[in-house]
Motif scaffolding. Structure first.
Motif, PDB file in Angstrom:
ATOM      1  N   ILE A  74      47.479  34.853  34.442  1.00 19.88           N
ATOM      2  CA  ILE A  74      47.799  35.627  35.648  1.00 19.88           C
ATOM      3  C   ILE A  74      46.985  36.916  35.690  1.00 19.88           C
ATOM      4  O   ILE A  74      46.502  37.331  36.752  1.00 19.88           O
ATOM      5  CB  ILE A  74      49.308  35.945  35.704  1.00 19.88           C
ATOM      6  N   ILE A  75      46.823  37.559  34.551  1.00 19.29           N
ATOM      7  CA  ILE A  75      46.049  38.807  34.522  1.00 19.29           C
ATOM      8  C   ILE A  75      44.639  38.561  35.068  1.00 19.29           C
ATOM      9  O   ILE A  75      44.163  39.284  35.963  1.00 19.29           O
ATOM     10  CB  ILE A  75      45.973  39.368  33.080  1.00 19.29           C
ATOM     11  N   ILE A  76      43.976  37.541  34.565  1.00 19.36           N
ATOM     12  CA  ILE A  76      42.608  37.237  35.011  1.00 19.36           C
ATOM     13  C   ILE A  76      42.614  36.780  36.470  1.00 19.36           C
ATOM     14  O   ILE A  76      41.765  37.177  37.279  1.00 19.36           O
ATOM     15  CB  ILE A  76      41.979  36.142  34.121  1.00 19.36           C
ATOM     16  N   HIS A  77      43.589  35.969  36.818  1.00 18.00           N
ATOM     17  CA  HIS A  77      43.645  35.371  38.158  1.00 18.00           C
ATOM     18  C   HIS A  77      43.876  36.424  39.236  1.00 18.00           C
ATOM     19  O   HIS A  77      43.272  36.351  40.321  1.00 18.00           O
ATOM     20  CB  HIS A  77      44.773  34.326  38.173  1.00 18.00           C
ATOM     21  N   ARG A  78      44.717  37.428  38.948  1.00 21.18           N
ATOM     22  CA  ARG A  78      45.098  38.401  39.992  1.00 21.18           C
ATOM     23  C   ARG A  78      44.321  39.710  39.932  1.00 21.18           C
ATOM     24  O   ARG A  78      44.423  40.523  40.853  1.00 21.18           O
ATOM     25  CB  ARG A  78      46.599  38.722  39.888  1.00 21.18           C
ATOM     26  N   ALA A  79      43.576  39.950  38.868  1.00 18.59           N
ATOM     27  CA  ALA A  79      42.872  41.226  38.730  1.00 18.59           C
ATOM     28  C   ALA A  79      41.849  41.384  39.861  1.00 18.59           C
ATOM     29  O   ALA A  79      41.212  40.418  40.297  1.00 18.59           O
ATOM     30  CB  ALA A  79      42.182  41.312  37.372  1.00 18.59           C
ATOM     31  N   THR A  80      41.692  42.610  40.328  1.00 19.01           N
ATOM     32  CA  THR A  80      40.731  42.878  41.406  1.00 19.01           C
ATOM     33  C   THR A  80      39.411  43.414  40.858  1.00 19.01           C
ATOM     34  O   THR A  80      38.391  43.329  41.542  1.00 19.01           O
ATOM     35  CB  THR A  80      41.321  43.895  42.396  1.00 19.01           C
ATOM     36  N   ARG A  81      39.452  43.952  39.627  1.00 14.59           N
ATOM     37  CA  ARG A  81      38.235  44.548  39.073  1.00 14.59           C
ATOM     38  C   ARG A  81      37.575  43.578  38.089  1.00 14.59           C
ATOM     39  O   ARG A  81      37.399  43.893  36.913  1.00 14.59           O
ATOM     40  CB  ARG A  81      38.568  45.856  38.354  1.00 14.59           C
ATOM     41  N   ILE A  82      37.220  42.410  38.564  1.00 15.09           N
ATOM     42  CA  ILE A  82      36.617  41.417  37.684  1.00 15.09           C
ATOM     43  C   ILE A  82      35.578  40.633  38.479  1.00 15.09           C
ATOM     44  O   ILE A  82      35.773  40.325  39.661  1.00 15.09           O
ATOM     45  CB  ILE A  82      37.684  40.473  37.090  1.00 15.09           C
ATOM     46  N   ASP A  83      34.479  40.335  37.856  1.00 18.13           N
ATOM     47  CA  ASP A  83      33.421  39.561  38.503  1.00 18.13           C
ATOM     48  C   ASP A  83      33.927  38.140  38.773  1.00 18.13           C
ATOM     49  O   ASP A  83      34.541  37.526  37.891  1.00 18.13           O
ATOM     50  CB  ASP A  83      32.193  39.516  37.585  1.00 18.13           C
TER      51      ASP A  83
END
Length: 1276
Positions: free
Chosen positions: A679-688
């Motif tokens: 979920i962290i990776i899926h919902r994060a906005t500051r990620i390529d």
């Protein structure tokens, strides 16, 4: 004149013989010593007399003869009534005049010696004649009433006239009489004329066309009645029973009239003032009648500002507030010794104050500047503190409106008593329904007194708590710093003194509803409501430097308070669970800009995993609850605050890998931790985006690989392979070996070593299936994300090649799970043992209001039988249920990804087969979840794929639901014929309750797909602006279903059967559905000709093919019409007669011009004349005829077929409760409409119960497809 010979048949030897025979028959009927046969023959004779031409003459002779016994005179009046009601149209003008003259003569001779029921019967006769003749030849009725009014000093004549006036008003403005419906315009206009002072009429309607001259003098009955009440008040009310009776009767007239009277007239004649004077009168019946009238006038919501100032504002005066305060204090009751009169008064009084308070919200701008409303608000504060929650809740609702008002809210929040309101709402957020039954708290005692069933109590308390939460939210929004200081200080004191006066925690005697647990839950609920207010405060401010500083100070206070809470130590798992929920709420809402607290909470979750204590079963279950909640809160942190967690992702990933590598995590916990990282990776906005996809793929690929497993595919190649996969083959062998079909009480038969090993193996085999992990990652791929967003696009990419791997095997899982409920599929069992399958797979659950003991008792019993045959059965059914409902959840999640799921062109047939091939073998409450899934399958289908996907699903669904539900109702009818007792009776009650829930779910789905207000889902390219235009290429779902015979036919067949099912709520929904769709199958010119306001017009852009329309029209004209008539004849549906009549009228109005079938059906009924049917069809088909009038015509035509006439049920007792000393066993019947609404889940501002059919919010909410926690508590 015809006479009655000795044998009782109509004859011809003189009227005296008839009268003599009537006397004899009445003696036989009313004598307690008469043989039954003689009584029946006499009764039949008396009924036959009514058919004689001379019956009215005999009736007058009997009724007018004062020396006759009252029962003889009453029978005479019934002969006259029968003639007026059933033969008026057949009489010549001369005969009608005879009848009218006889009624007037009877009226002129009423006296105090006449029993009240005779006087009321004569008044009813007067009204029956008036409904037919007034303003249609009889023009001097008002003169005659005035003459009776003034003709004697005896109060009897005034009471008699008042009875006529009240009945006339009720029948014309609230009745359902076909005669009134036909003449409604003339009668209602004349009624307004004679009640309203002439000067007011001229002022209110200066351009009013003069109608027939029906009035006597200019003052009108409103003035006369009000004047009479004034005279009663000054004429010895306390000393004279006659004066009191007159006052009550006059107030009853006002109660009937004020809802429709011209407000200017009410003000001009002083109605309000005289009612208020009666409130202060030294007579409880007069006070109660006055309160009813005031309640009626202030329940109106359409006053102009001038009328508001005249009629409502004076009620806020200091004098009135003082009177109200004294009345309320007088009406307070002792919970241990309830004074019923006072208590019913208090309830109605509270509702009246609620209406007055609501006007503050609606008309605040019209209140004159000099008006001081603080006293009235203080009064509302006094009443809302009532120990009776039923008395309190209307005022609680009013406070929600006052505090939400843009201008009034801030003013009210500044008043000194608002802290008391905050304290009251905080204190009453405790869960009273969890109190022990022997609790002597007056609030609890009165709550039990006021509620019939546990579900009703839960619904009521849910509404009460919702209003309390809304008030706390509003107060915090308006007085943020002060309110939070009070709330958090209060919570801190409570947490520091949880066990003061309470026994310490004892794991061996653990209770999930101990006072410390309930206290912490209430405090947390208060704070959560307050945090909503804080959110509103933050978003509604312009954030000046001062406000920014204030917000920073508050958040610093929050941070400190949460830090202290984290340091506090609690042993009770449920207290720890609730505090964890509260800390996560703080972290993700008020402190979302301060990740430090969130990280501390996260560390707390990861590092403090409570150990199980199997030796204490209930305590152990509470620990499991805490463990489960810890994993849920992890996901909540990840979904709400992914960016701060992304900053520490590497450390989190390392920690999770370390914990997984340790080998101490079970499957659930391992999946939960992996989902947290996902979920962290899926919902994060500051990620390529590329990095996001790469990291997410690492989570999903192992899941896909599990579905590629050849051994899994081989196992799912047959049902026997599925059984081996789950261990059900071993279960069958063990069942045979132990001969459990011969064991009556499984719960008292312990498992041997082989049984215990089998139980453990079944649980272990579940963890090896790919279902749980797939459901988890799919859920977090689609839950609470917008279509078109970056996470959504990532989900589509992630799963684009996965569904084709998963779906074939998933449908086999689902098909086999359903097939497991078919006993013939348990092929290893001999035929004589296959009946045990139903018992093995029948879920146990606790149902509020039916199951014996509390929910905790139920869980304790279930846990206590873990190592018995019943425990093994629980494990077996749990395994099958896990597969079934996890498949439902996976399919639901797949529907959220549009084309990834719906794009498989070969899917609908196999999916329908998997869902429904064996669905009839599922239990009723298992089917409810299946229907929930079907609703989402249809709702989420892109419109351009609807034609391909939806028909096979809905057609099969309605066919199977009709078979399942109809057969279950048939079984219920057969069971009701056999008397059950004890546990068997409780099981039957549960089965009936669940069947009603299933039926309601099914009819709601019908109403949902046919909802004319339903908004179409977007097309597959939902982010394109032209989609709004492209959607117009496709018909709405309602029209799509009605145009498609494959769907429409099974849907309507099911609905036609539902009309006959003994469930009034479901029948009501289906009747409304049919009324909505009947016009769709008639040509638009017919529908337009008879359309009335509020009805849905057919959509001409998508015409239904004529052949389809004709077939369905014939079906509705036969099967549906017959079902409606049959239900009308069934005494069960007496409360639905109006809705049934409305549907029958609708069918006649729309279809009679097109097909002779409706007429033929009606003419074929016993005792129905063709000319009466033709006349009814002519009336209901008249353009512009109101539905109320159409319904009245039909009900009159079918009067003799109705199971029990509504009128025969007797008028509901007016006033405030039942007769003195009456049983309070049925509390519902004595409730007001408002209180009954508060007993309904999610009552919306006292204006209704459950959310409306087709509620888009309800449709878009992620469903809980794994259980039915709202209604049932399941255990294996």
């Amino acid at each position: 004149m015809a006479t009655i010979p000795v044998n009782g048949a109509p004859g011809g030897d003189g009227g005296e013989a008839v009268l003599s025979k009537i006397h004899e028959a009445l003696k036989v009927v009313h004598s307690p010593y008469s043989p039954n046969q003689a009584r029946q023959e006499a009764q039949a004779f008396l009924e036959e007399v009514k058919t004689l031409d001379e019956a009215p003459s005999h009736g007058f002779s009997l009724a007018f003869n004062k020396p006759q016994e009252p029962i003889v005179r009453h029978y005479g009046l019934s002969l006259l009534e029968h003639a007026v009601k059933h033969k008026w149209e057949d009489y010549s003008p001369e005969h009608r005049e005879y009848l009218r003259t006889w009624v007037l003569q009877l009226a002129e001779t009423v006296s105090a010696e006449d029993p009240l029921y005779l006087r009321n019967k004569i008044a009813q006769l007067w009204v029956e004649v008036a409904k037919r003749a007034w303003v249609a030849g009889w023009m001097d009725m008002d003169h005659l009433l005035v003459r009776l009014w003034r003709g004697s000093d005896s109060p009897v004549h005034k009471q008699f006239v008042l009875q006529i006036l009240e009945t006339l008003s009720d029948e014309i403005f609230n009745g359902d009489d076909a005669i009134v419906a036909l003449r409604e315009g003339a009668l209602s206009k004349a009624c307004v004329e004679i009640f309203t002072p002439a000067a007011i009429l001229a002022e209110a309607f200066p351009n009013r066309q003069a109608g027939p001259d029906v009035r006597c003098e200019g003052d009108g009955w409103l003035s006369r009645v009000t004047q009479l009440i004034n005279e009663c008040l000054s004429g010895g009310l306390e000393q004279s029973e006659d004066v009191r009776a007159c006052a009550v009767k006059a107030l009853n007239v006002l109660n009937s009239v004020v809802p429709w009277a011209i407000p200017k007239a009410l003000n001009a004649v002083g109605c309000r003032a005289v009612m208020c004077s009666c409130l202060a009168a030294p007579s409880v019946p007069v006070q109660k009648a006055a309160l009813e009238s005031l309640h009626a006038i202030y329940s109106r919501s359409s006053f102009t500002e001038e009328e508001f100032v005249d009629l409502v504002v004076p009620m806020y005066s200091e004098v009135m507030v003082d009177l109200f305060r004294r009345l309320f204090e007088w009406s307070v009751v002792d919970a241990q010794d309830i004074d019923e009169d006072k208590y019913q008064f208090a309830k109605k009084f509270s509702e009246m104050l609620c209406s007055l308070g609501n006007y503050l919200d609606r008309k605040f701008g019209a209140i004159p500047p000099q008006t001081n409303i603080q006293g009235f608000l203080e009064l509302l504060m006094l009443v809302v503190q009532s120990q009776s929650l039923v008395v309190s809740i209307p005022i609680l609702l009013t406070w929600t409106r006052i505090l939400s008002h843009r201008a009034l809210g801030p003013a009210a929040a500044d008043m000194p008593f608002v802290v008391n309101l905050l304290e009251l709402c905080s204190g009453r957020l405790i869960r009273y329904e969890s109190f022990p039954e022997d609790t002597e708290d007056p609030v609890y005692v009165l709550l039990i007194e006021d509620t019939d069933t546990i579900p009703e109590r839960h619904a009521f308390l849910g509404n009460y708590r919702r209003y309390c939460g809304s008030i706390i939210e509003s107060i915090v929004h308006l007085k943020m710093s002060d309110a939070f200081s009070h709330i958090l200080g209060r919570a801190e004191r409570a947490l520091n003194s949880l066990y003061d006066g309470q026994p310490p925690l004892d794991a061996a005697n653990y209770s999930k509803t101990s006072l410390p647990v309930l206290t912490v839950d209430a405090q947390a609920t208060v704070i959560e409501a307050a945090l909503k207010g804080y959110d509103k405060w933050r978003t509604s401010r312009n954030r000046t430097p001062d406000e920014k500083q204030q917000a920073a100070g508050v958040e610093e206070y929050f941070e400190k308070w949460c830090g202290q809470l984290l340091e506090m130590k609690f042993e009770d798992p449920l207290i720890r669970k609730r505090i964890l929920q509260l800390l996560v709420t703080f972290s993700t809402r008020a402190l979302d800009s301060k990740p430090a607290i969130m990280l501390r909470v996260l560390e707390h979750i990861l590092m403090t995993w409570p150990a199980l204590q199997p030796e204490h079963k209930l305590f152990n279950e509470a620990i499991r609850d805490l463990q489960t909640e810890s994993m849920v809160e992890l996901q909540r942190l990840a979904s709400k605050m992914p960016d701060p967690l992304l900053d520490v992702y590497d450390q989190l990933e390392a920690k999770v890998q370390e914990m997984i590598a340790s080998g101490t995590l079970d499957e659930k916990r391992q999946v939960a931790y992996q989902s947290f990282l996902f979920i962290i990776i899926h919902r994060a906005t500051r990620i390529d985006p590329a990095v996001r996809l790469s990291k997410l793929t690492a989570f999903i690929e192992p899941v896909k690989d599990q579905w590629k497993n050849e051994s899994l595919k081989q196992a799912l190649g047959s049902y026997n392979g599925f059984c081996e996969l789950l261990g059900l083959d071993k279960v069958q062998k063990y069942v045979i070996q132990r001969g459990i079909h011969n064991i009556a009480d499984w719960g008292s038969t312990s498992l041997d070593a082989e049984g215990l090993a089998l139980q453990a193996e079944l649980e272990q085999r579940q963890t090896a299936l790919p279902l749980r992990v797939t459901k988890s990652f799919l859920t977090y791929s689609v839950e609470r994300i917008e279509k078109g967003s970056a996470p959504y696009q990532a989900s589509c990419t992630l799963w684009q090649d996965g569904f084709q791997l998963i779906l074939p095997e998933l449908l086999k899982f689902l098909s086999y799970a359903h097939a497991s409920h078919n006993p013939t599929n348990w092929s290893l069992l001999p035929a004589e043992m296959q009946s045990v399958v139903g018992r093995l797979l029948s879920d146990r659950f606790w149902q509020a209001g039916i199951s014996e003991g509390s929910k905790d008792d139920f869980y304790a019993r279930v846990l206590g039988k873990k190592n018995t045959l019943e425990g093994l059965a629980s494990t077996v059914r749990g395994a099958v249920r896990f597969v079934r409902e996890t498949c439902y959840a996976i399919i639901y999640c797949m529907t959220r990804l549009d084309m990834q799921f719906y794009g498989f062109l070969e899917l609908p047939g196999p999916l329908a087969n998997a869902l429904f091939a064996d669905s009839v073998y599922l239990s009723s409450h298992q089917v409810i979840n299946l229907l929930t899934l079907v609703r989402f399958l249809v709702d989420n289908c892109p419109v351009e794929l609807r034609d391909h996907f939806v028909p096979p699903i809905l057609a099969t669904c309605f066919e199977q639901m009709d078979t399942k539900i109809s057969s279950e109702w048939e079984k219920l009818g057969q069971r009701e014929a056999v008397q059950a007792a004890g546990d068997e009776l409780a099981e039957e009650m549960k089965a009936e309750s669940i069947l009603r829930q299933l039926t309601y779910s099914a009819v709601l789905m019908v109403a949902d797909v046919l909802d004319p207000a339903r908004v179409a889902p977007s097309t597959t390219d939902g982010d394109k602006p032209e989609d709004a235009v492209s959607n117009t290429k496709y018909p709405p779902l309602r029209k799509f279903c009605l145009m498609n015979p494959a769907i429409a036919v099974p849907l309507l067949v099911f609905c036609s059967h539902a009309i006959r099912m003994h469930d009034g709520r479901c029948c009501g929904v289906v009747l409304r559905v049919f009324r909505s769709i009947v016009p769709e199958f008639s040509p638009s010119d017919v529908s337009k000709a008879i359309k009335e306001p509020g009805h849905t017009a057919p959509l001409e852009d998508y015409p239904i093919p004529e052949e389809t329309a004709r077939e369905i029209r014939e079906f509705i004209s036969t099967d549906v019409l017959k079902a409606a008539i049959s239900s009308l004849h069934d005494t069960y549906f007496v409360d639905s007669q109006r809705d049934l009549g409305a549907l029958i009228a609708h069918i006649l109005a729309h279809y009679s011009p097109l097909t002779p079938t409706p007429r033929s059906i009606l003419v074929s009924l016993p005792n129905i004349k063709a000319e009466d049917v033709d006349r009814t069809i002519q009336h209901v088909s008249q353009p512009g005829t109101h539905s109320r009038q159409q319904r009245a015509f039909v009900l009159e035509l079918l009067e003799d077929l109705k199971g029990v006439s509504i009128s025969e049920m007797g008028k509901l007792a007016k006033g405030l409760g039942g007769a003195p000393g009456s049983s309070r066993g049925s509390k519902k019947s004595a409730r007001s409409k408002m209180v009954q609404e508060f007993m309904t889940p999610n009552a919306d501002s006292g204006q209704g119960g459950a959310a409306g059919v087709g509620d888009s919010k309800a449709r878009n909410k992620t469903p809980d497809l794994e259980g039915m926690a709202g209604m049932f508590e399941e255990a294996g």
